[in-house]
Design a protein around this motif. Structure first.
Motif, PDB file in Angstrom:
ATOM      1  N   ILE A 139       0.802  -1.097  -0.394  1.00 23.27           N
ATOM      2  CA  ILE A 139       0.043   0.063   0.535  1.00 23.27           C
ATOM      3  C   ILE A 139       1.002   0.972  -0.201  1.00 23.27           C
ATOM      4  O   ILE A 139       0.475   2.081  -0.579  1.00 23.27           O
ATOM      5  CB  ILE A 139      -1.250  -0.196   1.360  1.00 23.27           C
ATOM      6  CG1 ILE A 139      -2.417  -1.225   0.160  1.00 23.27           C
ATOM      7  CG2 ILE A 139      -1.870   0.847   2.004  1.00 23.27           C
ATOM      8  CD1 ILE A 139      -2.796  -1.136   2.575  1.00 23.27           C
ATOM      9  N   VAL A 140       1.857   1.059   0.643  1.00 24.57           N
ATOM     10  CA  VAL A 140       2.988   2.432   1.443  1.00 24.57           C
ATOM     11  C   VAL A 140       3.047   2.855  -0.656  1.00 24.57           C
ATOM     12  O   VAL A 140       4.157   3.692  -0.823  1.00 24.57           O
ATOM     13  CB  VAL A 140       3.674   2.382   1.926  1.00 24.57           C
ATOM     14  CG1 VAL A 140       4.997   3.223   2.009  1.00 24.57           C
ATOM     15  CG2 VAL A 140       3.094   2.297   3.014  1.00 24.57           C
ATOM     16  N   GLU A 141       3.834   1.560  -1.030  1.00 23.29           N
ATOM     17  CA  GLU A 141       4.476   1.655  -2.726  1.00 23.29           C
ATOM     18  C   GLU A 141       3.526   2.334  -3.217  1.00 23.29           C
ATOM     19  O   GLU A 141       4.013   3.143  -4.492  1.00 23.29           O
ATOM     20  CB  GLU A 141       4.990  -0.198  -2.741  1.00 23.29           C
ATOM     21  CG  GLU A 141       6.284  -0.178  -2.502  1.00 23.29           C
ATOM     22  CD  GLU A 141       8.120   0.361  -2.905  1.00 23.29           C
ATOM     23  OE1 GLU A 141       7.226   0.761  -4.293  1.00 23.29           O
ATOM     24  OE2 GLU A 141       8.412   0.654  -1.544  1.00 23.29           O
ATOM     25  N   LEU A 142       2.671   1.409  -3.372  1.00 21.60           N
ATOM     26  CA  LEU A 142       1.746   1.874  -4.643  1.00 21.60           C
ATOM     27  C   LEU A 142       1.711   3.700  -3.786  1.00 21.60           C
ATOM     28  O   LEU A 142       1.263   4.655  -5.453  1.00 21.60           O
ATOM     29  CB  LEU A 142       0.018   1.466  -4.467  1.00 21.60           C
ATOM     30  CG  LEU A 142       0.415   0.245  -5.055  1.00 21.60           C
ATOM     31  CD1 LEU A 142      -1.115  -0.770  -4.753  1.00 21.60           C
ATOM     32  CD2 LEU A 142       0.822   0.093  -6.427  1.00 21.60           C
ATOM     33  N   ILE A 143       1.144   4.162  -2.943  1.00 22.78           N
ATOM     34  CA  ILE A 143       0.912   5.303  -2.690  1.00 22.78           C
ATOM     35  C   ILE A 143       1.929   6.040  -3.545  1.00 22.78           C
ATOM     36  O   ILE A 143       2.055   7.365  -4.210  1.00 22.78           O
ATOM     37  CB  ILE A 143       1.046   5.904  -1.122  1.00 22.78           C
ATOM     38  CG1 ILE A 143      -0.384   4.939  -0.878  1.00 22.78           C
ATOM     39  CG2 ILE A 143       0.665   7.244  -0.601  1.00 22.78           C
ATOM     40  CD1 ILE A 143      -0.695   5.603   0.971  1.00 22.78           C
ATOM     41  N   MET A 144       3.050   6.102  -3.193  1.00 25.20           N
ATOM     42  CA  MET A 144       4.075   6.176  -3.394  1.00 25.20           C
ATOM     43  C   MET A 144       4.648   6.906  -4.882  1.00 25.20           C
ATOM     44  O   MET A 144       4.904   7.773  -5.353  1.00 25.20           O
ATOM     45  CB  MET A 144       5.703   6.193  -2.732  1.00 25.20           C
ATOM     46  CG  MET A 144       6.872   6.331  -2.580  1.00 25.20           C
ATOM     47  SD  MET A 144       7.768   5.869  -4.416  1.00 25.20           S
ATOM     48  CE  MET A 144       8.304   4.601  -4.322  1.00 25.20           C
ATOM     49  N   ILE A 145       4.337   5.842  -4.996  1.00 20.96           N
ATOM     50  CA  ILE A 145       4.176   5.651  -7.670  1.00 20.96           C
ATOM     51  C   ILE A 145       3.182   6.504  -7.585  1.00 20.96           C
ATOM     52  O   ILE A 145       3.923   6.831  -8.367  1.00 20.96           O
ATOM     53  CB  ILE A 145       4.080   3.934  -7.803  1.00 20.96           C
ATOM     54  CG1 ILE A 145       5.563   3.248  -7.298  1.00 20.96           C
ATOM     55  CG2 ILE A 145       4.549   4.065  -9.600  1.00 20.96           C
ATOM     56  CD1 ILE A 145       4.982   1.743  -6.889  1.00 20.96           C
ATOM     57  N   PHE A 146       2.425   6.362  -7.341  1.00 20.01           N
ATOM     58  CA  PHE A 146       0.970   6.737  -7.606  1.00 20.01           C
ATOM     59  C   PHE A 146       1.343   8.426  -7.688  1.00 20.01           C
ATOM     60  O   PHE A 146       1.066   9.486  -8.231  1.00 20.01           O
ATOM     61  CB  PHE A 146      -0.861   6.552  -7.220  1.00 20.01           C
ATOM     62  CG  PHE A 146      -1.140   7.899  -7.461  1.00 20.01           C
ATOM     63  CD1 PHE A 146      -1.974   7.479  -8.633  1.00 20.01           C
ATOM     64  CD2 PHE A 146      -1.751   8.727  -6.853  1.00 20.01           C
ATOM     65  CE1 PHE A 146      -2.956   8.276  -9.281  1.00 20.01           C
ATOM     66  CE2 PHE A 146      -3.299   9.735  -7.129  1.00 20.01           C
ATOM     67  CZ  PHE A 146      -3.273   9.486  -8.323  1.00 20.01           C
ATOM     68  N   MET A 147       1.936   9.446  -6.375  1.00 13.05           N
ATOM     69  CA  MET A 147       1.606   9.897  -5.928  1.00 13.05           C
ATOM     70  C   MET A 147       3.089  11.021  -6.684  1.00 13.05           C
ATOM     71  O   MET A 147       3.253  12.014  -7.230  1.00 13.05           O
ATOM     72  CB  MET A 147       2.037  11.077  -4.253  1.00 13.05           C
ATOM     73  CG  MET A 147       0.743  10.456  -4.001  1.00 13.05           C
ATOM     74  SD  MET A 147      -1.148  11.485  -4.435  1.00 13.05           S
ATOM     75  CE  MET A 147      -0.681  13.058  -3.302  1.00 13.05           C
ATOM     76  N   SER A 161       4.349   9.847  -9.484  1.00 13.15           N
ATOM     77  CA  SER A 161       3.942  10.310 -10.962  1.00 13.15           C
ATOM     78  C   SER A 161       3.541  11.110 -10.866  1.00 13.15           C
ATOM     79  O   SER A 161       3.501  11.828 -12.265  1.00 13.15           O
ATOM     80  CB  SER A 161       3.591   8.691 -11.113  1.00 13.15           C
ATOM     81  OG  SER A 161       3.798   8.537 -12.436  1.00 13.15           O
ATOM     82  N   LYS A 162       1.931  11.030 -10.758  1.00 10.85           N
ATOM     83  CA  LYS A 162       1.660  12.794 -10.887  1.00 10.85           C
ATOM     84  C   LYS A 162       1.672  13.900 -10.570  1.00 10.85           C
ATOM     85  O   LYS A 162       2.264  14.671 -10.598  1.00 10.85           O
ATOM     86  CB  LYS A 162       0.036  11.916 -10.075  1.00 10.85           C
ATOM     87  CG  LYS A 162      -0.724  11.323  -9.995  1.00 10.85           C
ATOM     88  CD  LYS A 162      -1.125  11.723 -11.945  1.00 10.85           C
ATOM     89  CE  LYS A 162      -2.262  10.418 -11.800  1.00 10.85           C
ATOM     90  NZ  LYS A 162      -2.518  10.767 -12.792  1.00 10.85           N
ATOM     91  N   GLY A 163       2.726  13.655  -9.370  1.00 16.43           N
ATOM     92  CA  GLY A 163       4.048  14.812  -9.768  1.00 16.43           C
ATOM     93  C   GLY A 163       5.097  14.927 -10.572  1.00 16.43           C
ATOM     94  O   GLY A 163       4.802  16.834 -10.010  1.00 16.43           O
ATOM     95  N   ASN A 164       5.595  14.325 -10.406  1.00 19.87           N
ATOM     96  CA  ASN A 164       6.874  14.257 -11.410  1.00 19.87           C
ATOM     97  C   ASN A 164       5.757  15.109 -12.493  1.00 19.87           C
ATOM     98  O   ASN A 164       6.270  15.828 -13.315  1.00 19.87           O
ATOM     99  CB  ASN A 164       7.012  12.947 -12.071  1.00 19.87           C
ATOM    100  CG  ASN A 164       8.204  13.014 -12.591  1.00 19.87           C
ATOM    101  OD1 ASN A 164       8.976  14.262 -12.530  1.00 19.87           O
ATOM    102  ND2 ASN A 164       8.566  12.390 -13.759  1.00 19.87           N
ATOM    103  N   LEU A 165       4.690  14.396 -13.401  1.00 18.90           N
ATOM    104  CA  LEU A 165       4.790  14.449 -14.920  1.00 18.90           C
ATOM    105  C   LEU A 165       3.645  15.913 -14.811  1.00 18.90           C
ATOM    106  O   LEU A 165       3.369  16.509 -15.580  1.00 18.90           O
ATOM    107  CB  LEU A 165       3.517  13.267 -14.999  1.00 18.90           C
ATOM    108  CG  LEU A 165       4.116  12.257 -15.154  1.00 18.90           C
ATOM    109  CD1 LEU A 165       2.942  11.110 -15.519  1.00 18.90           C
ATOM    110  CD2 LEU A 165       4.147  12.247 -16.069  1.00 18.90           C
ATOM    111  N   THR A 166       2.670  16.326 -13.502  1.00 14.77           N
ATOM    112  CA  THR A 166       2.483  17.536 -13.312  1.00 14.77           C
ATOM    113  C   THR A 166       2.805  19.499 -12.660  1.00 14.77           C
ATOM    114  O   THR A 166       2.592  19.770 -12.904  1.00 14.77           O
ATOM    115  CB  THR A 166       1.015  17.644 -12.291  1.00 14.77           C
ATOM    116  OG1 THR A 166       1.316  17.399 -10.932  1.00 14.77           O
ATOM    117  CG2 THR A 166       0.054  16.661 -12.792  1.00 14.77           C
ATOM    118  N   GLU A 167       4.746  18.628 -12.247  1.00 11.77           N
ATOM    119  CA  GLU A 167       5.078  19.288 -11.458  1.00 11.77           C
ATOM    120  C   GLU A 167       4.579  19.662 -10.376  1.00 11.77           C
ATOM    121  O   GLU A 167       5.289  20.946 -10.399  1.00 11.77           O
ATOM    122  CB  GLU A 167       6.029  20.760 -12.745  1.00 11.77           C
ATOM    123  CG  GLU A 167       6.476  19.854 -14.380  1.00 11.77           C
ATOM    124  CD  GLU A 167       7.192  20.600 -15.278  1.00 11.77           C
ATOM    125  OE1 GLU A 167       6.457  22.060 -14.881  1.00 11.77           O
ATOM    126  OE2 GLU A 167       7.443  20.025 -16.013  1.00 11.77           O
TER     127      GLU A 167
END
Length: 139
Positions: free
Chosen positions: A60-68, A70-76
């Motif tokens: 669960i922690v890994e999925l949150i880390m990957i999702f947030m 990736s979203k943060g990186n793509l939207t800067e």
């Protein structure tokens, strides 16, 4: 005011995608290893439950880390990237549990956790760079 260029990191996005695939492999391998250890080794019942709960918590922690991340990186977006950076630390701690503190640590556990920790180290570096880069640019 000149337009800002693209600040998102391709390397960070590659590591997030690689980590997503590796997380699936890691989870399946660790579940199979827990089943193997429960059948072959004298495994106390409470410890099996603890290992399984911590494994799912790690997922669960890994999925949150990957999702947030990736979203943060793509939207800067600085905050989403910082949340990903903050959730990377518990993920490293839970991985260290599987490497050092679980009831039985097999060689395959050491290899699986070592690769995951190497991915975490690289993601930590790239996430820190991304947070610094995104926070310097005015919106």
């Amino acid at each position: 005011m000149p337009p800002k260029g693209v600040l998102s990191s391709v390397s960070l996005e590659i590591f997030f995608n690689l980590n997503a695939y590796y997380l699936a492999l890691f989870m399946v391998a660790e579940i199979l290893l827990v089943v193997y250890k429960a059948e072959v080794l004298p495994y106390p019942g409470n410890n099996i439950a603890l290992d399984v709960v911590i494994l799912f918590l790690l997922g669960i922690v890994e999925l949150i880390m990957i999702f947030m991340g990736s979203k943060g990186n793509l939207t800067e977006h600085v905050m989403a990237t910082a949340i990903s950076l903050a959730s990377l630390l518990p993920s490293i701690g839970l991985t260290l549990y599987f490497l050092l503190l679980q009831t039985y640590v097999l060689r395959v556990d050491v290899v699986l956790c070592g690769v995951l920790l190497a991915l975490h180290g690289l993601e930590l570096l790239f996430l820190f760079i991304a947070v610094c880069t995104f926070s310097r640019v005015p919106t």
